[in-house]
Enzyme design. Structure first.
Site, mmCIF file in Angstrom:
data_model
loop_
_atom_site.group_PDB
_atom_site.id
_atom_site.type_symbol
_atom_site.label_atom_id
_atom_site.label_comp_id
_atom_site.label_asym_id
_atom_site.label_seq_id
_atom_site.Cartn_x
_atom_site.Cartn_y
_atom_site.Cartn_z
ATOM 1 N N SER A 168 0.370 12.760 -13.714
ATOM 2 C CA SER A 168 0.398 11.886 -14.896
ATOM 3 C C SER A 168 -1.040 11.480 -15.204
ATOM 4 C CB SER A 168 1.221 10.634 -14.571
ATOM 5 O OG SER A 168 1.004 9.654 -15.564
ATOM 6 N N TYR A 224 2.944 3.830 -8.464
ATOM 7 C CA TYR A 224 3.017 5.018 -9.324
ATOM 8 C C TYR A 224 1.621 5.596 -9.565
ATOM 9 C CZ TYR A 224 4.401 8.175 -13.070
ATOM 10 O OH TYR A 224 4.633 9.314 -13.831
HETATM 11 P P1 NAP Z 1 13.453 11.359 -15.025
HETATM 12 O O1 NAP Z 1 14.216 11.774 -16.223
HETATM 13 O O2 NAP Z 1 13.712 10.033 -14.412
HETATM 14 O O3 NAP Z 1 13.650 12.522 -13.941
HETATM 15 C C1 NAP Z 1 13.213 12.369 -12.616
HETATM 16 C C2 NAP Z 1 13.856 13.466 -11.801
HETATM 17 O O4 NAP Z 1 13.404 13.336 -10.432
HETATM 18 C C3 NAP Z 1 15.392 13.369 -11.757
HETATM 19 O O5 NAP Z 1 15.946 14.659 -11.729
HETATM 20 C C4 NAP Z 1 15.646 12.656 -10.436
HETATM 21 O O6 NAP Z 1 16.926 12.912 -9.878
HETATM 22 C C5 NAP Z 1 14.554 13.318 -9.610
HETATM 23 N N1 NAP Z 1 14.299 12.651 -8.345
HETATM 24 C C6 NAP Z 1 13.913 11.372 -8.128
HETATM 25 N N2 NAP Z 1 13.815 11.137 -6.799
HETATM 26 C C7 NAP Z 1 14.153 12.311 -6.182
HETATM 27 C C8 NAP Z 1 14.249 12.720 -4.840
HETATM 28 N N3 NAP Z 1 14.003 11.877 -3.824
HETATM 29 N N4 NAP Z 1 14.595 14.004 -4.568
HETATM 30 C C9 NAP Z 1 14.857 14.864 -5.571
HETATM 31 N N5 NAP Z 1 14.818 14.538 -6.863
HETATM 32 C C10 NAP Z 1 14.464 13.266 -7.163
HETATM 33 O O7 NAP Z 1 11.880 11.363 -15.307
HETATM 34 P P2 NAP Z 1 10.894 12.466 -15.933
HETATM 35 O O8 NAP Z 1 10.105 11.789 -16.957
HETATM 36 O O9 NAP Z 1 11.617 13.708 -16.275
HETATM 37 O O10 NAP Z 1 9.928 12.706 -14.691
HETATM 38 C C11 NAP Z 1 9.620 13.987 -14.187
HETATM 39 C C12 NAP Z 1 8.186 13.958 -13.657
HETATM 40 O O11 NAP Z 1 7.300 13.775 -14.760
HETATM 41 C C13 NAP Z 1 7.903 12.822 -12.675
HETATM 42 O O12 NAP Z 1 7.100 13.309 -11.613
HETATM 43 C C14 NAP Z 1 7.123 11.829 -13.532
HETATM 44 O O13 NAP Z 1 6.259 11.027 -12.761
HETATM 45 C C15 NAP Z 1 6.356 12.769 -14.428
HETATM 46 N N6 NAP Z 1 5.815 12.170 -15.643
HETATM 47 C C16 NAP Z 1 6.666 11.714 -16.608
HETATM 48 C C17 NAP Z 1 6.124 11.150 -17.765
HETATM 49 C C18 NAP Z 1 6.996 10.639 -18.871
HETATM 50 O O14 NAP Z 1 6.471 10.060 -19.817
HETATM 51 N N7 NAP Z 1 8.321 10.805 -18.799
HETATM 52 C C19 NAP Z 1 4.739 11.077 -17.934
HETATM 53 C C20 NAP Z 1 3.910 11.548 -16.929
HETATM 54 C C21 NAP Z 1 4.461 12.099 -15.795
HETATM 55 P P3 NAP Z 1 18.177 11.892 -10.064
HETATM 56 O O15 NAP Z 1 18.835 12.245 -11.364
HETATM 57 O O16 NAP Z 1 19.026 12.199 -8.859
HETATM 58 O O17 NAP Z 1 17.615 10.483 -10.048
#
Ligand code: NAP
Length: 246
Positions: free
Chosen positions: A146, A169
């Site tokens: 991020s 984070y």
């Molecule tokens: P999200 O919709 O909350 O998805 C997170 C995913 O990670 C879900 O599939 C969740 O599974 C899984 N997860 C969490 N803990 C886990 C564990 N212990 N083992 C296996 N899976 C696990 O969020 P997202 O935005 O798509 O995030 C994906 C990545 O992008 C993350 O690394 C986040 O930091 C990064 N990111 C996101 C943004 C943004 O604006 N959205 C910006 C920068 C970076 P469950 O459904 O079981 O909870």
């Protein structure tokens, strides 16, 4: 730099692929004729995601994977080894956040929990999958970081992140960036490339859908760096427009 033909018929494992950006990464790679292993900690959610991808024509399989549970990581590696004999692409996407976490007051237990998922999980997953990635002709590792992990951007008082506080984070993503460089250096004499990417601010569950970008837009950089050719970089930090500052 992207060389999709090189990866057709290849095998990609994506952690946290049951929803959000991880699901869209699996969807994008599946559309490029790459076999996608949908890593998810919850069997019902993971199976449902794999079924949805299959309904769109992707070659998708669910793999039970909780990145904080070494046993699921070990058994996923064993299964992939038995089933395919190698792994070509590993996407460390699973992540969690703690928001409104001032460094002075945040509970350390919460910070540790974030590190288990965002930092130790990816390290464990790379360690477990490396023997399989070394059997690929062109292993690729993408760590979904991020811009909040960028020390340059977050220390710039004029940046959009200037007032943003989330000790676990932000520092876990900085550690993930540093870890990316560590692995890239160790693997520099192999075909394996290791890069960190930022998806941008996307509307997903992690931020209560507050971001202006879609999860599919957020998946673009991960897909791009998962399929870079031999001439592509290793040990870098990118969004879909190019390098971003550490
Ligand atoms: P999200 O919709 O909350 O998805 C997170 C995913 O990670 C879900 O599939 C969740 O599974 C899984 N997860 C969490 N803990 C886990 C564990 N212990 N083992 C296996 N899976 C696990 O969020 P997202 O935005 O798509 O995030 C994906 C990545 O992008 C993350 O690394 C986040 O930091 C990064 N990111 C996101 C943004 C943004 O604006 N959205 C910006 C920068 C970076 P469950 O459904 O079981 O909870």
């Amino acid at each position: 730099m992207e060389n999709v033909e090189l990866f057709q018929g290849d095998i990609a494992l994506i952690s946290g692929a049951n929803k959000g950006i991880g699901y869209e990464i699996a969807r994008g790679l599946g559309a490029k004729k790459i076999k996608v292993l949908v890593g998810a900690r919850d069997e019902a959610r993971g199976q449902a995601a794999a079924e949805n991808l299959k309904a769109e024509g992707a070659d998708a399989r669910f793999v039970k994977l909780d990145v904080t549970d070494r046993e699921t990581i070990r058994s996923a590696a064993e299964w992939i080894g038995q089933e395919f004999g190698r792994l070509d692409i590993l996407i460390n996407n699973a992540g969690i956040a703690e928001w409104d976490a001032k460094p002075s007051t945040v509970e350390l237990a919460k910070v540790r929990e974030v590190y288990e998922t965002n930092f130790f999980g990816p390290v464990s997953l790379i360690q477990a999958m490396l023997p399989l990635l070394k059997k690929s002709k062109h292993g690729r590792i993408v760590n979904v970081s991020s811009s909040l992990g960028s020390l340059t951007l977050s220390s710039d008082l004029n940046s959009p992140f200037a007032d943003f506080l989330a000790l676990g984070y932000c520092t876990s993503k900085s550690a993930l960036n540093s870890m990316t460089v560590q692995f890239a250096k160790e693997l520099k004499n192999t075909p394996i490339k290791v890069n960190a990417i930022c998806p941008g601010y996307c509307a997903t569950d992690i931020n209560n859908h507050s971001g202006p970008r879609s999860a599919a837009q957020g998946a673009a950089a991960a897909i791009q760096y998962a399929t870079i050719g031999e001439d592509g970089p290793s040990g870098g930090y990118f969004n879909e427009n190019g390098s971003i500052p550490w």
